[in-house]
Enzyme design. Sequence first.
Site: not given
Length: 244
Positions: A144, A157
């Site tokens: 990501s 995250y």
Amino acid sequence: MPIHLLRGKSVLVTGGARRIGRAISLALGNAGADVAVIYRTSQAEADQTAHEVESLGCRALTLQCDVRSEDSVRKTIAATVSHFGRLDMVVNNAAIFGSAPLESISLEQWDAVFETNARGPFLVAREALTHLRAVHGRIINIGSLGGMHAWAGHAHYCASKAALHMLTQTMAKAFAPEVSVNCVAPGWIEFQESDGEQSQRLAAKTPMKRNGTAEDVAQAVLFFAAGASFVTGQILSVDGGLGL
Ligand code: NDP
């Protein structure tokens, strides 16, 4: 008429039933690969995606797996190899997202994100390795932009994806020369269900003046799946320049 660069190859996609995972499963099927569509809760979507892969002329298999569980991962890899006779590639796409002020993230929230996003890909890669080595296979992790840029409201995250990026590089070195390992790092990918206001704001900030699609991510996965195996340890942003 698609060029079947992956004809005869067998691929496992975690979280392969819906959203980005679905686009990856279909892109790999479109390139000729047999696809194991791995789901945890989305059985109906997995069946539908597998059906669409089969309609492209490839074999497909759906298997339920919890990537946090060593036993579940082990059984899933074994079932895939038993069904297709080989395993050429795994795509570690399954993940969970988390949003919370850093100071209020609980241990449970922190561990849940790491168990799925970092430990899961490690387990899948470790259990698949013998089979991948036998066929000079590939591992493709879905990281990501949040693993490279600090998003203050998503610390667990972001940290889990940064761990996955480093895991990509350490695995690339450790599993060479037989297995190549790369990572696709999406920016903001828009879906019908996405928050419209946030989508508009991010599209305006993005140099390419739009948000990403699941198909944009799948095309980057195809590059690592079918391109030169000499490319290894790379993290490829698919973000329209948002991270620049
Ligand atoms: P989702 O949040 O929709 O999750 C993908 C799938 O992960 C789910 O469908 C779920 O399967 C599966 N999953 C979750 N936990 C487990 C588990 N314990 N075991 C097995 N499977 C599990 O992902 P997206 O499609 O939004 O994103 C795909 C990838 O791209 C992820 O790695 C994500 O972090 C990354 N990414 C996405 C971005 C975006 O904008 N969407 C941006 C940057 C990166 P099931 O439904 O069957 O339960």
